[in-house]
Design a protein around this motif. Structure first.
Motif, PDB file in Angstrom:
ATOM      1  N   ILE A   1       0.726  -1.009  -0.110  1.00 29.42           N
ATOM      2  CA  ILE A   1       0.107  -0.090  -0.087  1.00 29.42           C
ATOM      3  C   ILE A   1       0.614   1.273   0.027  1.00 29.42           C
ATOM      4  O   ILE A   1       1.680   1.324   0.592  1.00 29.42           O
ATOM      5  CB  ILE A   1      -0.984   0.104   1.285  1.00 29.42           C
ATOM      6  CG1 ILE A   1      -1.719  -1.232   1.360  1.00 29.42           C
ATOM      7  CG2 ILE A   1      -2.057   1.174   1.306  1.00 29.42           C
ATOM      8  CD1 ILE A   1      -2.436  -1.747   0.290  1.00 29.42           C
ATOM      9  N   ARG A   2       0.666   2.045  -0.834  1.00 26.55           N
ATOM     10  CA  ARG A   2       1.454   3.388  -1.017  1.00 26.55           C
ATOM     11  C   ARG A   2       0.742   4.554  -0.106  1.00 26.55           C
ATOM     12  O   ARG A   2      -0.533   4.709  -0.443  1.00 26.55           O
ATOM     13  CB  ARG A   2       1.565   3.713  -2.746  1.00 26.55           C
ATOM     14  CG  ARG A   2       2.388   2.735  -3.302  1.00 26.55           C
ATOM     15  CD  ARG A   2       2.494   2.759  -4.977  1.00 26.55           C
ATOM     16  NE  ARG A   2       0.869   2.588  -5.192  1.00 26.55           N
ATOM     17  CZ  ARG A   2       0.516   2.484  -6.456  1.00 26.55           C
ATOM     18  NH1 ARG A   2       1.458   3.021  -7.488  1.00 26.55           N
ATOM     19  NH2 ARG A   2      -0.888   2.377  -7.064  1.00 26.55           N
ATOM     20  N   ASP A   3       1.695   5.389   0.276  1.00 24.81           N
ATOM     21  CA  ASP A   3       0.991   6.715   0.984  1.00 24.81           C
ATOM     22  C   ASP A   3       0.900   7.530  -0.142  1.00 24.81           C
ATOM     23  O   ASP A   3       0.982   7.409  -1.322  1.00 24.81           O
ATOM     24  CB  ASP A   3       2.105   7.178   1.938  1.00 24.81           C
ATOM     25  CG  ASP A   3       3.198   7.760   1.277  1.00 24.81           C
ATOM     26  OD1 ASP A   3       3.696   7.826   0.375  1.00 24.81           O
ATOM     27  OD2 ASP A   3       4.163   7.687   2.545  1.00 24.81           O
ATOM     28  N   ALA A   4       0.197   8.791   0.444  1.00 28.03           N
ATOM     29  CA  ALA A   4      -0.493   9.811  -0.754  1.00 28.03           C
ATOM     30  C   ALA A   4       0.854  10.267  -1.429  1.00 28.03           C
ATOM     31  O   ALA A   4       0.867  10.542  -2.794  1.00 28.03           O
ATOM     32  CB  ALA A   4      -0.883  10.731  -0.028  1.00 28.03           C
TER      33      ALA A   4
ATOM     34  N   THR B   1       3.804   9.223  -2.303  1.00 28.70           N
ATOM     35  CA  THR B   1       4.229   8.024  -3.215  1.00 28.70           C
ATOM     36  C   THR B   1       3.138   7.821  -4.620  1.00 28.70           C
ATOM     37  O   THR B   1       3.742   7.847  -5.674  1.00 28.70           O
ATOM     38  CB  THR B   1       4.330   6.712  -2.642  1.00 28.70           C
ATOM     39  OG1 THR B   1       5.344   6.856  -1.611  1.00 28.70           O
ATOM     40  CG2 THR B   1       5.193   5.524  -3.496  1.00 28.70           C
TER      41      THR B   1
ATOM     42  N   GLU C   1      -5.596   2.641  -0.802  1.00 27.87           N
ATOM     43  CA  GLU C   1      -5.005   3.708  -1.495  1.00 27.87           C
ATOM     44  C   GLU C   1      -5.938   4.722  -1.609  1.00 27.87           C
ATOM     45  O   GLU C   1      -5.409   6.264  -1.487  1.00 27.87           O
ATOM     46  CB  GLU C   1      -4.168   3.322  -2.788  1.00 27.87           C
ATOM     47  CG  GLU C   1      -3.021   2.403  -2.350  1.00 27.87           C
ATOM     48  CD  GLU C   1      -2.092   1.886  -3.674  1.00 27.87           C
ATOM     49  OE1 GLU C   1      -1.040   1.630  -3.381  1.00 27.87           O
ATOM     50  OE2 GLU C   1      -2.428   1.976  -4.725  1.00 27.87           O
TER      51      GLU C   1
ATOM     52  N   HIS D   1      -8.274   5.593   0.390  1.00 28.16           N
ATOM     53  CA  HIS D   1      -8.039   6.321   1.707  1.00 28.16           C
ATOM     54  C   HIS D   1      -7.132   7.321   1.771  1.00 28.16           C
ATOM     55  O   HIS D   1      -7.212   8.459   2.710  1.00 28.16           O
ATOM     56  CB  HIS D   1      -8.177   5.253   2.847  1.00 28.16           C
ATOM     57  CG  HIS D   1      -9.544   4.718   3.106  1.00 28.16           C
ATOM     58  ND1 HIS D   1      -9.899   3.579   2.342  1.00 28.16           N
ATOM     59  CD2 HIS D   1     -10.252   4.619   4.317  1.00 28.16           C
ATOM     60  CE1 HIS D   1     -11.116   3.550   2.537  1.00 28.16           C
ATOM     61  NE2 HIS D   1     -11.384   3.678   3.907  1.00 28.16           N
ATOM     62  N   GLU D   2      -5.886   6.972   1.182  1.00 32.33           N
ATOM     63  CA  GLU D   2      -4.841   7.868   1.123  1.00 32.33           C
ATOM     64  C   GLU D   2      -5.168   9.166   0.426  1.00 32.33           C
ATOM     65  O   GLU D   2      -4.754  10.345   0.794  1.00 32.33           O
ATOM     66  CB  GLU D   2      -3.322   7.302   0.754  1.00 32.33           C
ATOM     67  CG  GLU D   2      -2.743   6.019   1.620  1.00 32.33           C
ATOM     68  CD  GLU D   2      -2.169   6.704   2.784  1.00 32.33           C
ATOM     69  OE1 GLU D   2      -1.679   7.828   2.840  1.00 32.33           O
ATOM     70  OE2 GLU D   2      -2.237   6.176   3.816  1.00 32.33           O
TER      71      GLU D   2
ATOM     72  N   GLN E   1      -7.403   8.611   7.348  1.00 30.34           N
ATOM     73  CA  GLN E   1      -6.351   7.853   8.064  1.00 30.34           C
ATOM     74  C   GLN E   1      -7.118   6.759   8.767  1.00 30.34           C
ATOM     75  O   GLN E   1      -7.791   7.126   9.678  1.00 30.34           O
ATOM     76  CB  GLN E   1      -5.622   8.811   8.834  1.00 30.34           C
ATOM     77  CG  GLN E   1      -4.646   9.674   8.122  1.00 30.34           C
ATOM     78  CD  GLN E   1      -3.837   9.267   6.949  1.00 30.34           C
ATOM     79  OE1 GLN E   1      -3.116   8.232   7.070  1.00 30.34           O
ATOM     80  NE2 GLN E   1      -3.901   9.767   5.754  1.00 30.34           N
TER      81      GLN E   1
ATOM     82  N   ARG F   1      -4.694  -2.289  10.262  1.00 32.82           N
ATOM     83  CA  ARG F   1      -5.430  -1.759   9.032  1.00 32.82           C
ATOM     84  C   ARG F   1      -5.775  -2.542   8.059  1.00 32.82           C
ATOM     85  O   ARG F   1      -6.633  -2.324   7.143  1.00 32.82           O
ATOM     86  CB  ARG F   1      -4.429  -0.635   8.758  1.00 32.82           C
ATOM     87  CG  ARG F   1      -3.993   0.327   9.921  1.00 32.82           C
ATOM     88  CD  ARG F   1      -3.018   1.466   9.448  1.00 32.82           C
ATOM     89  NE  ARG F   1      -3.240   2.427   8.498  1.00 32.82           N
ATOM     90  CZ  ARG F   1      -2.685   2.339   7.204  1.00 32.82           C
ATOM     91  NH1 ARG F   1      -1.955   1.520   6.779  1.00 32.82           N
ATOM     92  NH2 ARG F   1      -3.346   3.359   6.377  1.00 32.82           N
TER      93      ARG F   1
END
Length: 249
Positions: free
Chosen positions: A72-75, A77, A147, A149-150, A155, A163
């Motif tokens: 899962i990538r953060d915003a 990324t 993603e 959700h990001e 959060q 999660r």
């Protein structure tokens, strides 16, 4: 020292991890990975002596071992990987990519299952291909849901496993996670949550059984059904997340 069961779980997670990024694999590699995944799953089910109603529980257990390992990538990324897009445009691009991914996996899985269906001695192995496809499609969609959700700045609290569980259960219920709901990050303990996940996986598997037919129609049906389902999920989740999104900075 890792047990044989642990090694099998690790291999399943590794294979699914490669298949959830279909842009990095061509058709031949995708077929090879799905074929390998189906064989590992058959061995795992045999060793677990899975039969009858236990199949749904086994499938859910396998998936919940995969979920915490999804990339899962953060915003930040996501923006970097999608040419600086943000907000709704970034969400649109994620959905397009995920829909292409589930369509590609469905086309390969449907073709493989249909080819085996056409060869009577191999008929009993066809469901293994469909179980593999089901797990990969579920993984792509859970990754998309997480993603999104990001992208919307929603959060979800908890550690990685908590999660992942929250995202998997949200996928089962076809909606976003409400981080303010009691127990939103500890849904693994709820019988209702487990049942929802098991039922969603079995419905997805049932949809994939419709691809058992002539080779070409199996491939087309597998790809089309998956693409439509992924877009439908994304539409519902995005509508949910817009009500919880953080205001622009």
């Amino acid at each position: 020292m890792a047990s044989e069961a642990d090694r099998s779980q690790d291999e399943v997670a590794e294979l699914v991890g490669k298949l959830v990024t279909p842009e990095e694999t061509d058709g031949a590699e995708r077929r090879r990975l799905l074929g390998r995944l189906s064989r590992v799953l058959v061995d795992s089910a045999k060793k677990a002596k899975v039969a009858g109603p236990e199949r749904g529980r086994w499938l859910a257990d396998v998936f919940m071992n995969i979920a915490p390992r999804l990339p899962i990538r953060d915003a930040a990324t996501l923006q970097r990987h999608h040419y600086g897009l943000t907000g709704e445009q970034l969400a649109d691009d994620l959905v397009r990519t995920a829909a292409k991914g589930t369509m590609a996996v469905g086309a390969v899985g449907g073709a493989l299952a249909a080819a085996q269906f056409a060869a009577p001695p191999l008929l009993l192995s066809a469901p293994a291909q469909l179980v593999a496809e089901t797990l990969v499609v579920a993984a792509i969609e859970v990754k998309l849901l997480a993603e999104l959700h990001e992208v919307y700045g929603v959060q979800v609290p908890g550690n990685g496993t908590q999660r992942a569980t929250a995202f998997a259960v949200a996928w089962a219920r076809q909606r976003g996670v409400n981080p303010l709901a009691p127990g939103s990050a500890t849904l693994a303990i709820g019988a209702a949550a487990k049942t929802a996940l098991r039922n969603r996986l079995m419905r997805t598997l049932g949809r994939h059984f419709t691809t058992l037919g002539p080779f070409f129609t199996g491939a087309v049906a597998g790809g089309t059904f998956n693409r439509v389902a992924t877009r439908k999920l994304a539409q519902a989740v995005r509508a949910d997340l817009r009500t919880r999104a953080l205001p622009p900075a």
